[in-house]
Design an enzyme around this catalytic site. Sequence first.
Site, short mmCIF file in Angstrom:
data_model
loop_
_atom_site.label_atom_id
_atom_site.label_comp_id
_atom_site.label_asym_id
_atom_site.label_seq_id
_atom_site.Cartn_x
_atom_site.Cartn_y
_atom_site.Cartn_z
N TRP A 296 -5.88 15.35 28.31
CA TRP A 296 -6.36 14.48 29.39
C TRP A 296 -5.19 13.86 30.15
O TRP A 296 -5.36 13.33 31.24
CB TRP A 296 -7.29 13.39 28.86
CG TRP A 296 -6.66 12.28 28.03
CD1 TRP A 296 -5.76 12.42 27.03
CD2 TRP A 296 -6.91 10.86 28.15
NE1 TRP A 296 -5.44 11.19 26.49
CE2 TRP A 296 -6.13 10.21 27.16
CE3 TRP A 296 -7.72 10.08 28.97
CZ2 TRP A 296 -6.13 8.83 26.98
CZ3 TRP A 296 -7.72 8.70 28.78
CH2 TRP A 296 -6.94 8.09 27.81
N ASP A 297 -4.00 13.94 29.56
CA ASP A 297 -2.79 13.42 30.21
C ASP A 297 -2.70 13.98 31.63
O ASP A 297 -2.32 13.27 32.57
CB ASP A 297 -1.55 13.84 29.42
CG ASP A 297 -1.60 13.36 27.97
OD1 ASP A 297 -2.65 13.52 27.33
OD2 ASP A 297 -0.58 12.83 27.49
N GLU A 426 -6.88 6.10 19.14
CA GLU A 426 -7.00 7.07 18.04
C GLU A 426 -6.86 6.44 16.65
O GLU A 426 -6.86 7.15 15.66
CB GLU A 426 -5.97 8.19 18.23
CG GLU A 426 -6.28 9.04 19.46
CD GLU A 426 -5.20 10.06 19.78
OE1 GLU A 426 -5.54 11.09 20.39
OE2 GLU A 426 -4.04 9.84 19.43
N LYS A 494 -4.65 1.38 19.28
CA LYS A 494 -3.44 2.19 19.47
C LYS A 494 -2.92 2.12 20.91
O LYS A 494 -1.72 2.09 21.15
CB LYS A 494 -3.73 3.65 19.10
CG LYS A 494 -2.51 4.55 19.29
CD LYS A 494 -2.79 6.00 18.95
CE LYS A 494 -1.60 6.89 19.31
NZ LYS A 494 -1.86 8.31 19.13
N GLN A 495 -3.85 2.17 21.88
CA GLN A 495 -3.40 2.35 23.27
C GLN A 495 -4.50 1.90 24.23
O GLN A 495 -5.58 1.52 23.81
CB GLN A 495 -3.08 3.82 23.52
CG GLN A 495 -4.26 4.76 23.39
CD GLN A 495 -3.84 6.22 23.40
OE1 GLN A 495 -3.38 6.73 22.40
NE2 GLN A 495 -3.98 6.88 24.52
#
Length: 690
Positions: A296-297, A426, A494-495
């Site tokens: 998806w980056d 994640e 995580k993000q």
Amino acid sequence: MAEGDPGVFTATALPGDPRLLPTVSNTFLGTRVFRDILHAAGVYSGAAGDTHRADVPSPLGLRMAAPGACSPAESFTLNTWTGTFSHTIQCPGYTATHQLYAHHSLVHLMAFSITIRRSDGSTHPITIQLQSLFVPQSQDLDLTPGPDFQGAHYISGQTLVPEVEGGPRPTVHMLWTPIPRSLTLGGEERERRWEFLTAVAGSEEEAKRSFSSGLSLLAAGSLHRSHVRAWAALRRGCSVELDGPLALRQALHGCLYYLLSAIPARDSPAVLFHGISPGGLSNGTRGEDYWGHVFWDQDTWVFPNILLLYPEAARAILQYRIRTLEGARRNAQEQGYEGAKFPWESAATGREVCPEEIYGAQEIHVTGDVLMAFEQYYCTTQDQKLFREDGGWELVEAVAQYWCSRMVWSEEEQLYHIRGVMPPDEYHSQVDNSAYTNAVARRSLNFATDMARDLLLPVPEEWEDRARKIKVPFDEERKYHPEYDGYSPGEPVKQADVVLLGFPLMHPMSAEVRRNDLEMYEPVTDPAGPAMTWSMFAVGWLELKELQRAWSQLEKCFSNITEPFKVWVENSDGSGAVNFLTGMGGFLQVILFGFTGFRITRAGLLFDPAFPDDIAKLKISSVSYLGNKLEVTITREEMRMEVTETSRDPPASPLEAVLESGQRFPLWEGQSVSFPTAPGWIQRSPSRTL
């Protein structure tokens, strides 16, 4: 170039970690300077989870050395204006320069030159040694030599293991100028340049054609110039300039260099595009940069920037997803669902190639992320041909079918649920109703519905029904979005995850809820998480006009930018992917969407600028919207817009800028319009026709 040029990075020594050396690449070929391998786009070897970019031996992996007692003064320069890396050694009496580049318009060609120039009146021969690592063999390709061609050596061979059983094994053909162990400037010569070509292609004809073209340009003395011209045209067309701190301007030029190196070239539409992996084409050998797979980056983090600056390249990125649709259909079928499920990690076929099963099974938001790129593209270009004739509609429909089949009805809540997923965060898996996943699914279904209407196709009732009734978790008491059912405040993340609901998803919410989401997740997001995270917090705070908070988030990105060549690392401790294009894409979105307030919507391109204190002015030379190119200049006081170019086929839509106050400004080609900096939008002009 003037001292302090923010687009030229020079050092007297190389970083100790070779992963942090700069990369030179174009849409088809990429390598890291001084490395003994290169990669060709779409050429993977290995089955399923082992599939990785095939290592092609690189004749470009060499270094100059001065013989004897001279301990030279050395410098290494990456020039982002010319797309060229150079290494210079200075000894008493002479200078030697090694220049290296991936040709921007002849995308099957990489080249380097060595120049020796006397700096005094001496007449003795001068010799430079070339230390090459090149061996014409590979662990991934079955290479055999063939006859020389126009002075070049030739090898070719297939990858060893196909991605899927019985699938294709791409062939690589390579021609290169033989490289001597040393080069000597004769006693009577003042200066001499030696040129070396490497051509790599999927067919013998293409490799030979590219090598011959390179030789003709060399004979005319214009090979490097033709590369610089093509690269400079791209840089001009995608120019973004800031008045602000030098470090920010250098970071911006670094990001533009590495990202623009990864996209399709204007001059080679016949070359299929094979997607953008987190570390680009230069990385991705087995064991590094996620093996060169596409995530998806590409669609969420890199794509929006490319779309705004260069929609033709954005279209090629979408065509990569269309070409892998059959693989995505197989993924859905294997998991027991309808439609198409894009893989968490994609290579040549669209089949899942993630080596760990949990991600492919659970991190399903990627399917919605892919469709969101299509939606942004359609809103920005109104290009119906992509959907009617080039396979876009089949992809939209398949994604909508997938989401419908992936939902279950909850009698208790009278809402649709998506259960057992891993969100973008994640650290959590097997959760129900990830806010981000469900919001992106809803957006997929709404877009599929709108697109069907625009194409005058029947709209399945279930698309609208499910979009209306899908659960996106919301805590009424605390007025924020829990990350998933059962998330408790304070739990580490995580993000960037829920903060993505505000941007890029533009999920409907009040400013209060947007603020609460940022306040809730900022302190619990792992400081060691991936680089793109802080960009999205920065965009959120810019939206709320919290300029200092935005700046402090953006500043966190700088610990992911390495010196001296501004190569990004995924995590601030140096781990993860290098040349991390994802982080660069997030950073660029802060500038292109955060500082400007640009938001792509169906009705128009919204703007609402917000600059942190250190930034005085932003100029984007070429914002593309509905067939127009706009030069946009923003200061705190004033916005200036000018349509500099309009497409003729199909004809561009005439535009106007509308401020929230109700003032309207027609945007005519060649006429500059300015108004006080304020929120508003650019839209198709209702009253004008060209």
